[in-house]
Motif scaffolding. Structure first.
Motif, PDB file in Angstrom:
ATOM      1  N   UNK A 113       4.398  -5.048   4.643  1.00  0.00           N
ATOM      2  CA  UNK A 113       5.165  -6.401   4.882  1.00  0.00           C
ATOM      3  C   UNK A 113       4.420  -7.698   4.616  1.00  0.00           C
ATOM      4  N   UNK A 114       3.094  -7.351   4.579  1.00  0.00           N
ATOM      5  CA  UNK A 114       2.206  -8.628   4.592  1.00  0.00           C
ATOM      6  C   UNK A 114       2.310  -9.323   3.106  1.00  0.00           C
ATOM      7  N   UNK A 115       2.441  -8.340   2.105  1.00  0.00           N
ATOM      8  CA  UNK A 115       2.442  -8.890   0.430  1.00  0.00           C
ATOM      9  C   UNK A 115       3.568  -8.060  -0.143  1.00  0.00           C
ATOM     10  N   UNK A 116       4.505  -8.651  -0.337  1.00  0.00           N
ATOM     11  CA  UNK A 116       5.511  -8.255  -1.053  1.00  0.00           C
ATOM     12  C   UNK A 116       5.333  -7.206  -2.262  1.00  0.00           C
ATOM     13  N   UNK A 117       4.513  -7.712  -3.182  1.00  0.00           N
ATOM     14  CA  UNK A 117       4.028  -6.871  -4.233  1.00  0.00           C
ATOM     15  C   UNK A 117       3.400  -5.881  -4.415  1.00  0.00           C
ATOM     16  N   UNK A 118       2.732  -5.649  -2.896  1.00  0.00           N
ATOM     17  CA  UNK A 118       1.671  -4.578  -2.791  1.00  0.00           C
ATOM     18  C   UNK A 118       2.414  -3.170  -2.710  1.00  0.00           C
ATOM     19  N   UNK A 119       3.794  -3.169  -2.644  1.00  0.00           N
ATOM     20  CA  UNK A 119       4.367  -2.031  -2.604  1.00  0.00           C
ATOM     21  C   UNK A 119       4.438  -1.523  -3.953  1.00  0.00           C
ATOM     22  N   UNK A 120       4.431  -2.255  -4.894  1.00  0.00           N
ATOM     23  CA  UNK A 120       4.614  -1.748  -6.328  1.00  0.00           C
ATOM     24  C   UNK A 120       3.276  -0.935  -6.764  1.00  0.00           C
ATOM     25  N   UNK A 121       2.088  -1.411  -6.080  1.00  0.00           N
ATOM     26  CA  UNK A 121       0.776  -0.688  -6.471  1.00  0.00           C
ATOM     27  C   UNK A 121       1.064   0.645  -5.699  1.00  0.00           C
ATOM     28  N   UNK A 122       1.428   0.420  -4.118  1.00  0.00           N
ATOM     29  CA  UNK A 122       1.525   1.667  -3.531  1.00  0.00           C
ATOM     30  C   UNK A 122       2.381   2.549  -4.115  1.00  0.00           C
ATOM     31  N   UNK A 123       3.586   2.292  -4.552  1.00  0.00           N
ATOM     32  CA  UNK A 123       4.451   3.286  -5.194  1.00  0.00           C
ATOM     33  C   UNK A 123       3.898   3.852  -6.431  1.00  0.00           C
ATOM     34  N   UNK A 124       3.427   3.158  -6.961  1.00  0.00           N
ATOM     35  CA  UNK A 124       2.822   3.774  -8.643  1.00  0.00           C
ATOM     36  C   UNK A 124       1.731   4.620  -8.152  1.00  0.00           C
TER      37      UNK A 124
ATOM     38  N   UNK B 173      -7.555  -1.799  -4.560  1.00  0.00           N
ATOM     39  CA  UNK B 173      -6.813  -2.454  -4.111  1.00  0.00           C
ATOM     40  C   UNK B 173      -6.417  -1.697  -2.614  1.00  0.00           C
ATOM     41  N   UNK B 174      -6.068  -2.543  -1.732  1.00  0.00           N
ATOM     42  CA  UNK B 174      -5.507  -1.718  -0.626  1.00  0.00           C
ATOM     43  C   UNK B 174      -4.229  -1.014  -0.766  1.00  0.00           C
ATOM     44  N   UNK B 175      -3.312  -1.633  -1.629  1.00  0.00           N
ATOM     45  CA  UNK B 175      -1.889  -0.831  -2.038  1.00  0.00           C
ATOM     46  C   UNK B 175      -2.321   0.450  -2.445  1.00  0.00           C
ATOM     47  N   UNK B 176      -3.473   0.641  -3.174  1.00  0.00           N
ATOM     48  CA  UNK B 176      -3.647   2.189  -3.879  1.00  0.00           C
ATOM     49  C   UNK B 176      -3.861   2.965  -2.691  1.00  0.00           C
ATOM     50  N   UNK B 177      -4.623   2.702  -1.500  1.00  0.00           N
ATOM     51  CA  UNK B 177      -4.768   3.487  -0.426  1.00  0.00           C
ATOM     52  C   UNK B 177      -3.555   3.679   0.200  1.00  0.00           C
ATOM     53  N   UNK B 178      -2.698   2.586   0.378  1.00  0.00           N
ATOM     54  CA  UNK B 178      -1.409   2.756   1.135  1.00  0.00           C
ATOM     55  C   UNK B 178      -0.555   3.839   0.466  1.00  0.00           C
ATOM     56  N   UNK B 179      -0.778   3.802  -0.864  1.00  0.00           N
ATOM     57  CA  UNK B 179       0.168   4.868  -1.902  1.00  0.00           C
ATOM     58  C   UNK B 179      -0.473   6.348  -1.493  1.00  0.00           C
ATOM     59  N   UNK B 180      -1.570   6.454  -1.384  1.00  0.00           N
ATOM     60  CA  UNK B 180      -2.310   7.523  -1.087  1.00  0.00           C
ATOM     61  C   UNK B 180      -1.636   8.126   0.352  1.00  0.00           C
TER      62      UNK B 180
END
Length: 394
Positions: A57-68, A239-246
């Protein structure tokens, strides 16, 4: 001092857990009911998935990195003998770099890990703080917290052991608890760290990614240790988004769809033992809810209590579902005229007892009373229908 208190709690947790092992607590592992184990696994998955929502929720486009990252983690072929984490993180870094090149905010990067040489200093600081503040430390709260965490850690470790056993991996609850107890002592003494247990997420996460050998967890720990020692300073590149994706991928793989399937079966009219199946599914789902609200260990205790109440209620009732004589139902088997004449003449002397639910020593007495009643009514032949009996324990 917070580190001193944490170290004290860790020591108490380790000691209490080792005492419980000596007292035979490991023997409780095989007694964990399936609805509790399944609910614990799904509760872990829910906690893992929900824990990432604030970050996304903190960063809108972080979910793109996480989903990839998550898609590569889930879809990467295991037959290639390459840990899916590596290509998943690589894809996450590439996607993050492309988005940042377009001036898109994809969230922060990971922080560098402290050097391993700092851990002994952390433990020394904890011991020094303990010695200097010992008279004023809240010992009652420390002991209470240590004993409580030890009991909850034993429950979670045993539930993890049962979940691994259900997945086809042989486990030894005594060895697992001993390892957890000694690990808590070692972490508390050497680094002043918090207590640990055998988590469902870590164990089943390794299993779902293909790690089924005995050396798998050892290889994981060695990899983490070497990575922290030599690559901890390079974590700001990830990126933190990569960790979120894992984490999202691990949570998705932990989901056990069996309770939902059981509930669907119970809804269907032609399903035998519908109520027992429905209760099992509902207990599993309730464990998920409690886990999401109050934590895994509390969910294990709540699920065990629910299973005990359902078991007690089922066992308390009579196993006799219906009683009728031969005149009420005619046989569907084609017989000769002579045989039909005998059945029609003796049908009042035939009693049929339909039994349902569990049959055990506690509810055999009503069955015996029913048999006495039909015999007193002139019955000479008794047919006992056991097709609806779900378990027998005499």
């Amino acid at each position: 001092d917070a580190m001193a208190i944490t170290a004290c709690v860790g020591v108490i947790v380790g000691v209490v857990q080792l005492v419980l092992v000596r007292a035979g607590a490991a023997g409780l592992g095989p007694l964990a009911p399936y609805p509790v184990v399944s609910g614990l696994v799904n509760g872990t998955a829910a906690l893992v998935l929900l824990s990432q929502l604030p970050t996304l929720r903190a960063h809108a486009f972080e979910i793109v990195v996480a989903l990839a990252t998550a898609v590569v983690m889930l879809r990467f072929p295991l037959r290639w003998k390459v840990p899916p984490v590596l290509p998943a993180v690589a894809v996450g870094m590439i996607v993050n770099a492309l988005l940042r090149a377009g001036n898109v905010d994809t969230g922060p990067v990971l922080s560098a890990m402290p050097a391993p040489v700092a851990y002994p200093a952390m433990a020394a600081n904890a011991i020094a703080a303990l010695l200097s503040h010992a008279p004023v430390l809240p010992w009652r709260d420390i002991v209470t917290a240590g004993v409580t965490i030890a009991l909850l850690g034993v429950l979670e470790t045993l539930a993890t052991s049962s979940a691994m056993t259900d997945a086809g991996i042989a486990t030894d609850g005594r060895k697992e608890l001993n390892a957890v107890g000694f690990a808590n002592l070692a972490v508390a003494v050497t680094a002043g760290g918090p207590p640990v247990s055998a988590p469902v997420a870590g164990a089943l996460g390794l299993l779902r990614t293909g790690g089924k050998e005995r050396l798998t967890p050892i290889a994981r720990l060695v990899t983490l240790a070497l990575g922290g020692a030599f690559l901890g300073g390079y974590l700001p590149l990830v990126p933190q988004g990569a960790l979120v994706g894992l984490v999202l991928a691990i949570g998705y793989r932990l989901v056990d769809p069996e309770p939902g399937k059981l509930l669907w079966r119970a809804i269907r009219q032609d399903t035998p033992h519908r109520f027992e199946i429905a209760f099992s599914a509902l207990i599993s789902l309730s464990v998920v809810v409690v886990a999401a609200i109050a934590g895994l260990a509390v969910a294990v205790a709540a699920g065990a209590v629910a299973c005990l109440l359902v078991f007690t209620a089922a066992m308390a009732g009579s196993a006799v579902r219906r009683v009728y004589d031969g005149a009420a139902v005619l046989s569907r088997v084609r017989r000769s005229a002579e045989e039909n004449a005998v059945l029609l003449r003796e049908r009042q002397a035939v009693a049929v007892l339909e039994l349902a639910g569990p049959l055990f020593f506690g509810n055999v007495s009503p069955l015996g009373h029913t048999l006495d009643q039909v015999r007193a009514g002139g019955t000479r032949h008794v047919v006992i229908d056991l097709s609806r009996i779900v378990r027998v324990d005499l």
